[in-house]
Design a protein around this motif. Structure first.
Motif, PDB file in Angstrom:
ATOM      1  N   ASP A   1      74.716  92.289 -61.212  1.00  0.00           N
ATOM      2  CA  ASP A   1      74.900  90.443 -60.705  1.00  0.00           C
ATOM      3  C   ASP A   1      76.122  90.261 -61.419  1.00  0.00           C
ATOM      4  O   ASP A   1      76.945  91.347 -62.563  1.00  0.00           O
ATOM      5  CB  ASP A   1      73.801  89.978 -61.002  1.00  0.00           C
ATOM      6  N   ASP A   2      76.549  88.654 -61.363  1.00  0.00           N
ATOM      7  CA  ASP A   2      77.694  88.258 -61.911  1.00  0.00           C
ATOM      8  C   ASP A   2      77.670  88.550 -64.050  1.00  0.00           C
ATOM      9  O   ASP A   2      78.432  87.784 -64.254  1.00  0.00           O
ATOM     10  CB  ASP A   2      78.298  87.180 -61.037  1.00  0.00           C
TER      11      ASP A   2
ATOM     12  N   MET B   1      77.013  97.573 -65.280  1.00  0.00           N
ATOM     13  CA  MET B   1      75.746  98.297 -64.591  1.00  0.00           C
ATOM     14  C   MET B   1      76.308  98.265 -63.411  1.00  0.00           C
ATOM     15  O   MET B   1      76.748  99.498 -62.183  1.00  0.00           O
ATOM     16  CB  MET B   1      74.472  97.322 -64.221  1.00  0.00           C
ATOM     17  N   HIS B   2      77.923  97.191 -62.411  1.00  0.00           N
ATOM     18  CA  HIS B   2      78.232  97.732 -61.198  1.00  0.00           C
ATOM     19  C   HIS B   2      79.927  98.884 -61.510  1.00  0.00           C
ATOM     20  O   HIS B   2      79.750 100.351 -61.265  1.00  0.00           O
ATOM     21  CB  HIS B   2      79.014  96.807 -61.084  1.00  0.00           C
ATOM     22  N   ASP B   3      80.179  98.345 -63.206  1.00  0.00           N
ATOM     23  CA  ASP B   3      81.211  99.809 -63.560  1.00  0.00           C
ATOM     24  C   ASP B   3      80.884 101.104 -63.629  1.00  0.00           C
ATOM     25  O   ASP B   3      81.563 101.763 -62.901  1.00  0.00           O
ATOM     26  CB  ASP B   3      81.894  99.146 -64.684  1.00  0.00           C
ATOM     27  N   PHE B   4      79.366 100.924 -63.410  1.00  0.00           N
ATOM     28  CA  PHE B   4      79.264 102.181 -63.542  1.00  0.00           C
ATOM     29  C   PHE B   4      78.718 102.678 -62.710  1.00  0.00           C
ATOM     30  O   PHE B   4      79.025 103.708 -62.323  1.00  0.00           O
ATOM     31  CB  PHE B   4      77.470 102.165 -64.057  1.00  0.00           C
TER      32      PHE B   4
ATOM     33  N   HIS C   1      85.626  96.058 -63.652  1.00  0.00           N
ATOM     34  CA  HIS C   1      85.733  94.431 -64.361  1.00  0.00           C
ATOM     35  C   HIS C   1      85.856  95.162 -65.758  1.00  0.00           C
ATOM     36  O   HIS C   1      86.799  94.247 -65.564  1.00  0.00           O
ATOM     37  CB  HIS C   1      84.126  93.944 -63.942  1.00  0.00           C
ATOM     38  N   TYR C   2      85.321  95.691 -66.202  1.00  0.00           N
ATOM     39  CA  TYR C   2      86.353  95.617 -67.315  1.00  0.00           C
ATOM     40  C   TYR C   2      87.199  96.781 -67.704  1.00  0.00           C
ATOM     41  O   TYR C   2      87.652  98.177 -67.280  1.00  0.00           O
ATOM     42  CB  TYR C   2      84.554  96.462 -68.454  1.00  0.00           C
ATOM     43  N   PRO C   3      88.199  95.696 -68.194  1.00  0.00           N
ATOM     44  CA  PRO C   3      89.455  96.473 -68.499  1.00  0.00           C
ATOM     45  C   PRO C   3      90.052  98.271 -68.379  1.00  0.00           C
ATOM     46  O   PRO C   3      89.818  99.023 -68.135  1.00  0.00           O
ATOM     47  CB  PRO C   3      90.239  95.454 -69.019  1.00  0.00           C
TER      48      PRO C   3
END
Length: 272
Positions: free
Chosen positions: A175-176, A183-186, A195-197
């Motif tokens: 989620d946001d 978790m999205h990045d995984f 999301h994470y640079p």
């Protein structure tokens, strides 16, 4: 073993490039390379997953073997150490089989056994975190994070203060929130979708930079060589299943990419 021809080397490289582009941080070979010795990456995981801002990661080891001289050893996916002796293990699990409570119990016991020296008191054991990042819901509870707590007493639930913190993270429920974005990045295959640079740039390096891609190709050769050497049908079947999901390909294509011998394929098919 005969020296591979130029054509065979090109074919292997093409296979490795295809695999690398399909990888996510949920996939062992890629996760291992991205987080190896990466204190900043370990810090990002520890801060977000513990929800604490007082943790300072000083060391990160991927695929860390914890020996048991009298029994079965374990290998931790991402093992991070904090300056206050906190012990943090992040396990990436794509199937329910590898995320059972008794496996966590065993991991915890060997983390402790490998930490405490002969002269130290039991009270010197560090605060311990064991986190399982799973591809789907393995707990039966439809939440992004499911913390596990131990309690004493039937009528009055009193927290059992053993300083062990266990949690499951369902990456399919991203989620946001900061945790949801992690978790999205995984789950991402493309760096630009992350999301994470910090993670985005590491993933981009190993998927798009020539030097990083070459490093991953070399590692893939070693990884696949090790997989072939094991020769275990169940292990092979699991590799085929993972590749089918990653590439959305057929069983036959997955076995071809993993270079499973034709005479061994019927046994693998029987397990799928």
């Amino acid at each position: 073993m005969p020296t591979p021809t130029e054509e065979e080397r090109e074919r292997r490289r093409a296979r490795n490039l295809e695999l690398i582009q399909s990888f996510r941080l949920m996939d062992d070979p890629f996760m291992t390379r991205v987080f190896q010795d990466d204190i900043e990456g370990g810090q990002l995981l520890a801060t977000i997953m513990t929800g604490r801002d007082d943790i300072t990661v000083t060391k990160v080891i991927t695929q860390h073997d914890l020996p048991n001289l009298r029994g079965r050893s374990v290998r931790l996916d991402i093992h991070a150490f904090d300056h206050d002796r906190r012990d943090i293990d992040v396990e990436i699990q794509r199937t329910k089989k590898g995320a059972t409570p008794k496996r966590i119990r065993y991991i915890s016991s060997l983390m402790d056994a490998n930490f405490l020296t002969q002269r130290e008191d039991f009270e010197d054991l560090p605060e311990q975190y064991i986190f399982f990042v799973t591809e789907k819901n393995v707990t039966g509870i439809n939440k992004l994070v499911v913390p596990i707590r131990r309690y004493m007493g039937a009528e009055r639930a009193i927290l059992f203060k053993d300083d062990i913190h266990i949690a499951y993270f369902n990456s399919s429920l991203a989620d946001d929130t900061p945790l949801g974005k992690l978790m999205h990045d995984f789950q991402c295959r493309r760096a630009e979708d992350m999301h994470y640079p910090l993670l985005r740039e590491k993933v981009r390096y190993y998927k798009e930079n020539k030097e990083g891609v070459n490093t991953m190709c070399d590692l893939m050769e070693e990884y696949l060589k090790q997989e072939r050497a094991e020769g275990k049908a169940e292990s092979k079947a699991e590799s085929v299943r993972s590749l089918m999901e990653s590439l959305n390909c057929t069983k036959e294509k997955a076995m071809e990419l993993l270079k499973i011998p034709v005479e061994f394929q019927p046994k693998i098919l029987a397990l799928l």
